[in-house]
Design a protein around this motif. Structure first.
Motif, PDB file in Angstrom:
ATOM      1  N   ALA A  41       0.823  -1.214   0.000  1.00  0.00           N
ATOM      2  CA  ALA A  41       0.000   0.000   0.000  1.00  0.00           C
ATOM      3  C   ALA A  41       0.858   1.264   0.000  1.00  0.00           C
ATOM      4  O   ALA A  41       0.442   2.313  -0.510  1.00  0.00           O
ATOM      5  CB  ALA A  41      -0.925  -0.002   1.219  1.00  0.00           C
ATOM      6  N   ALA A  42       2.076   1.176   0.567  1.00  0.00           N
ATOM      7  CA  ALA A  42       2.946   2.354   0.643  1.00  0.00           C
ATOM      8  C   ALA A  42       3.689   2.623  -0.659  1.00  0.00           C
ATOM      9  O   ALA A  42       4.125   3.742  -0.907  1.00  0.00           O
ATOM     10  CB  ALA A  42       3.955   2.174   1.781  1.00  0.00           C
ATOM     11  N   ARG A  43       3.833   1.609  -1.496  1.00  0.00           N
ATOM     12  CA  ARG A  43       4.636   1.762  -2.714  1.00  0.00           C
ATOM     13  C   ARG A  43       4.081   2.814  -3.683  1.00  0.00           C
ATOM     14  O   ARG A  43       4.843   3.662  -4.164  1.00  0.00           O
ATOM     15  CB  ARG A  43       4.755   0.412  -3.428  1.00  0.00           C
ATOM     16  CG  ARG A  43       5.676  -0.567  -2.720  1.00  0.00           C
ATOM     17  CD  ARG A  43       5.634  -1.930  -3.362  1.00  0.00           C
ATOM     18  NE  ARG A  43       6.402  -2.928  -2.609  1.00  0.00           N
ATOM     19  CZ  ARG A  43       6.380  -4.219  -2.849  1.00  0.00           C
ATOM     20  NH1 ARG A  43       5.620  -4.694  -3.843  1.00  0.00           N
ATOM     21  NH2 ARG A  43       7.101  -5.049  -2.123  1.00  0.00           N
ATOM     22  N   PRO A  44       2.769   2.811  -4.012  1.00  0.00           N
ATOM     23  CA  PRO A  44       2.273   3.807  -4.979  1.00  0.00           C
ATOM     24  C   PRO A  44       2.493   5.238  -4.518  1.00  0.00           C
ATOM     25  O   PRO A  44       2.881   6.102  -5.319  1.00  0.00           O
ATOM     26  CB  PRO A  44       0.774   3.476  -5.077  1.00  0.00           C
ATOM     27  CG  PRO A  44       0.671   2.046  -4.654  1.00  0.00           C
ATOM     28  CD  PRO A  44       1.708   1.858  -3.620  1.00  0.00           C
ATOM     29  N   TYR A  45       2.268   5.508  -3.223  1.00  0.00           N
ATOM     30  CA  TYR A  45       2.449   6.873  -2.712  1.00  0.00           C
ATOM     31  C   TYR A  45       3.913   7.290  -2.796  1.00  0.00           C
ATOM     32  O   TYR A  45       4.231   8.397  -3.245  1.00  0.00           O
ATOM     33  CB  TYR A  45       1.959   6.955  -1.264  1.00  0.00           C
ATOM     34  CG  TYR A  45       2.027   8.345  -0.680  1.00  0.00           C
ATOM     35  CD1 TYR A  45       1.004   9.264  -0.903  1.00  0.00           C
ATOM     36  CD2 TYR A  45       3.114   8.751   0.084  1.00  0.00           C
ATOM     37  CE1 TYR A  45       1.066  10.544  -0.385  1.00  0.00           C
ATOM     38  CE2 TYR A  45       3.196  10.022   0.608  1.00  0.00           C
ATOM     39  CZ  TYR A  45       2.162  10.919   0.378  1.00  0.00           C
ATOM     40  OH  TYR A  45       2.237  12.186   0.893  1.00  0.00           O
ATOM     41  N   GLN A 148       3.406  -1.362  16.308  1.00  0.00           N
ATOM     42  CA  GLN A 148       2.974  -1.220  14.916  1.00  0.00           C
ATOM     43  C   GLN A 148       3.639   0.009  14.314  1.00  0.00           C
ATOM     44  O   GLN A 148       3.505   1.117  14.833  1.00  0.00           O
ATOM     45  CB  GLN A 148       1.448  -1.093  14.822  1.00  0.00           C
ATOM     46  CG  GLN A 148       0.950  -1.050  13.389  1.00  0.00           C
ATOM     47  CD  GLN A 148      -0.574  -1.097  13.304  1.00  0.00           C
ATOM     48  OE1 GLN A 148      -1.243  -1.208  14.330  1.00  0.00           O
ATOM     49  NE2 GLN A 148      -1.108  -1.013  12.112  1.00  0.00           N
ATOM     50  N   LEU A 149       4.373  -0.198  13.219  1.00  0.00           N
ATOM     51  CA  LEU A 149       5.088   0.899  12.585  1.00  0.00           C
ATOM     52  C   LEU A 149       4.116   1.940  12.043  1.00  0.00           C
ATOM     53  O   LEU A 149       3.114   1.607  11.414  1.00  0.00           O
ATOM     54  CB  LEU A 149       5.958   0.367  11.443  1.00  0.00           C
ATOM     55  CG  LEU A 149       7.202  -0.424  11.845  1.00  0.00           C
ATOM     56  CD1 LEU A 149       7.813  -1.088  10.611  1.00  0.00           C
ATOM     57  CD2 LEU A 149       8.216   0.471  12.523  1.00  0.00           C
ATOM     58  N   GLY A 150       4.425   3.188  12.288  1.00  0.00           N
ATOM     59  CA  GLY A 150       3.617   4.282  11.778  1.00  0.00           C
ATOM     60  C   GLY A 150       4.496   5.326  11.122  1.00  0.00           C
ATOM     61  O   GLY A 150       5.734   5.314  11.263  1.00  0.00           O
ATOM     62  N   PHE A 151       3.870   6.255  10.424  1.00  0.00           N
ATOM     63  CA  PHE A 151       4.637   7.295   9.726  1.00  0.00           C
ATOM     64  C   PHE A 151       5.414   8.160  10.713  1.00  0.00           C
ATOM     65  O   PHE A 151       6.481   8.689  10.384  1.00  0.00           O
ATOM     66  CB  PHE A 151       3.693   8.164   8.899  1.00  0.00           C
ATOM     67  CG  PHE A 151       4.402   9.159   8.027  1.00  0.00           C
ATOM     68  CD1 PHE A 151       5.175   8.747   6.958  1.00  0.00           C
ATOM     69  CD2 PHE A 151       4.306  10.521   8.289  1.00  0.00           C
ATOM     70  CE1 PHE A 151       5.849   9.666   6.162  1.00  0.00           C
ATOM     71  CE2 PHE A 151       4.969  11.444   7.498  1.00  0.00           C
ATOM     72  CZ  PHE A 151       5.735  11.018   6.425  1.00  0.00           C
ATOM     73  N   VAL A 152       4.906   8.254  11.939  1.00  0.00           N
ATOM     74  CA  VAL A 152       5.589   9.059  12.957  1.00  0.00           C
ATOM     75  C   VAL A 152       6.977   8.504  13.256  1.00  0.00           C
ATOM     76  O   VAL A 152       7.906   9.279  13.546  1.00  0.00           O
ATOM     77  CB  VAL A 152       4.731   9.138  14.244  1.00  0.00           C
ATOM     78  CG1 VAL A 152       4.579   7.745  14.876  1.00  0.00           C
ATOM     79  CG2 VAL A 152       5.344  10.101  15.245  1.00  0.00           C
ATOM     80  N   ARG A 233       8.651   3.873   3.802  1.00  0.00           N
ATOM     81  CA  ARG A 233       8.532   2.767   2.852  1.00  0.00           C
ATOM     82  C   ARG A 233       9.577   1.695   3.152  1.00  0.00           C
ATOM     83  O   ARG A 233       9.282   0.497   3.126  1.00  0.00           O
ATOM     84  CB  ARG A 233       8.714   3.287   1.431  1.00  0.00           C
ATOM     85  CG  ARG A 233       8.716   2.184   0.383  1.00  0.00           C
ATOM     86  CD  ARG A 233       9.024   2.716  -0.992  1.00  0.00           C
ATOM     87  NE  ARG A 233       8.942   1.677  -2.005  1.00  0.00           N
ATOM     88  CZ  ARG A 233       9.095   1.899  -3.308  1.00  0.00           C
ATOM     89  NH1 ARG A 233       9.319   3.114  -3.750  1.00  0.00           N
ATOM     90  NH2 ARG A 233       9.008   0.904  -4.159  1.00  0.00           N
ATOM     91  N   ALA A 234      10.808   2.124   3.441  1.00  0.00           N
ATOM     92  CA  ALA A 234      11.876   1.163   3.734  1.00  0.00           C
ATOM     93  C   ALA A 234      11.551   0.352   4.988  1.00  0.00           C
ATOM     94  O   ALA A 234      11.783  -0.866   5.031  1.00  0.00           O
ATOM     95  CB  ALA A 234      13.203   1.904   3.915  1.00  0.00           C
ATOM     96  N   LEU A 235      11.004   1.007   6.004  1.00  0.00           N
ATOM     97  CA  LEU A 235      10.654   0.298   7.243  1.00  0.00           C
ATOM     98  C   LEU A 235       9.563  -0.741   6.989  1.00  0.00           C
ATOM     99  O   LEU A 235       9.618  -1.860   7.521  1.00  0.00           O
ATOM    100  CB  LEU A 235      10.186   1.299   8.305  1.00  0.00           C
ATOM    101  CG  LEU A 235      11.237   2.269   8.851  1.00  0.00           C
ATOM    102  CD1 LEU A 235      10.610   3.229   9.852  1.00  0.00           C
ATOM    103  CD2 LEU A 235      12.402   1.523   9.499  1.00  0.00           C
TER     104      LEU A 235
END
Length: 290
Positions: A41-45, A148-152, A233-235
């Motif tokens: 899901a993170a790849r397109p963005y 849970q990994l988040g954008f923060v 994205r890398a995480l």
């Protein structure tokens, strides 16, 4: 030769280990589905962000007001390697493959007379790199407490990187992680994030855009966010790769334990049969003597 009791204990121990590896395989399989979904899901963005910035950067190329995150410092002497690995092991070559790629890059840079620094995200990578580059590790971030990994989490890392860049501590930053392809294929990847590498073909887009405000000002705002996006994205890719590698490693361990149990049981049965035969011979010999 081991006694029958020792053999039984060894077989029981191997069976217990097999149950553990099987359980870990099932847990990894369950977590992999969520991690893979998040990574995909993170790849397109992330890809679209890179495309947009490449388009804007191509228009601002050579501008005297171009941000340092795009233009660089004008030097190529100090390199910061941002190495992202897992917090746990039991995942085959997942962690070591990322570390190997970072180590090879570091050795190549030092051979050219460059100065190398490390920013480690993840316990396993830090433990491996500090054996050889302890004095060159400038920071280590542990994410074991993050459920849970988040954008923060990516933003926090990006802020630390940007603060060091603004302080003039390095000229080039390269991100190392493992890109998830499948359960049996995780690809160690190196991606330069500072200064940003503009992809070929960005300037060849036939669509013309007008920007408000100017390109330089837009890039000043977008580039720091893009850094956080690429780290995030890398995480996520790393997280999916870890569970894929662990699932594969635990499957192999479970099958190996099964093969070991089969061999141990065969040896046990043969030894037991030989012991019974020996006892029968002793009984018969004793009866004939009487």
């Amino acid at each position: 030769m081991a006694s029958l009791k020792d053999m039984r204990v060894r077989i029981a121990s191997t069976k217990a280990t097999q149950k553990i590896t099987k359980a870990m395989q099932m847990v990894a399989a369950s977590k992999l589905r969520r991690a893979q979904t998040a990574a995909e899901a993170a790849r397109p963005y992330a890809d679209k962000m890179s495309a947009v910035i490449s388009n804007i950067a191509s228009a601002a190329a050579g501008s005297p007001g171009a941000p340092a995150l795009l233009a660089g410092t004008g030097r190529d002497q100090v390199h910061l390697l941002l190495v992202c690995t897992g917090e746990r092991g039991l995942s085959g070559a997942f962690n070591s493959s990322i570390v190997r790629l970072a180590r090879e890059r570091a050795m190549a840079l030092m051979a050219q007379g460059k100065e190398v620094k490390f920013f480690c995200v993840g316990r396993k990578g830090y433990e491996q790199l500090r054996r050889q580059f302890d004095k060159q590790i400038v920071e280590h971030l542990d994410l074991r407490s993050v459920r849970q990994l988040g954008f923060v989490n990516a933003e926090d890392i990006a802020k630390k990187i940007l603060a060091r860049f603004e302080a003039g501590e390095f000229d080039v930053c390269t991100l190392f992680y493992s890109r998830f392809r499948s359960v049996i294929a995780q690809i160690p990847t190196a991606q330069q994030v500072i200064p940003l590498v503009v992809e070929e073909g960005g300037a060849a887009n036939t669509t013309s855009y007008e920007y408000e405000p100017e390109e330089d000002e837009i890039l000043t705002r977008l580039l720091p966010r893009n850094l956080a996006v690429q780290i995030f994205r890398a995480l996520l890719e790393n997280n999916a790769s870890f569970y894929g590698a662990q699932m594969s490693a635990m499957d192999n361990a479970t099958r190996n334990a099964g093969e070991m149990i089969r061999k141990q049981t065969l040896v046990y049965n043969r030894t037991r049969q030989a012991q019974i035969t020996k006892e029968l011979i002793e009984i018969i010999s004793g009866a004939e003597a009487v």
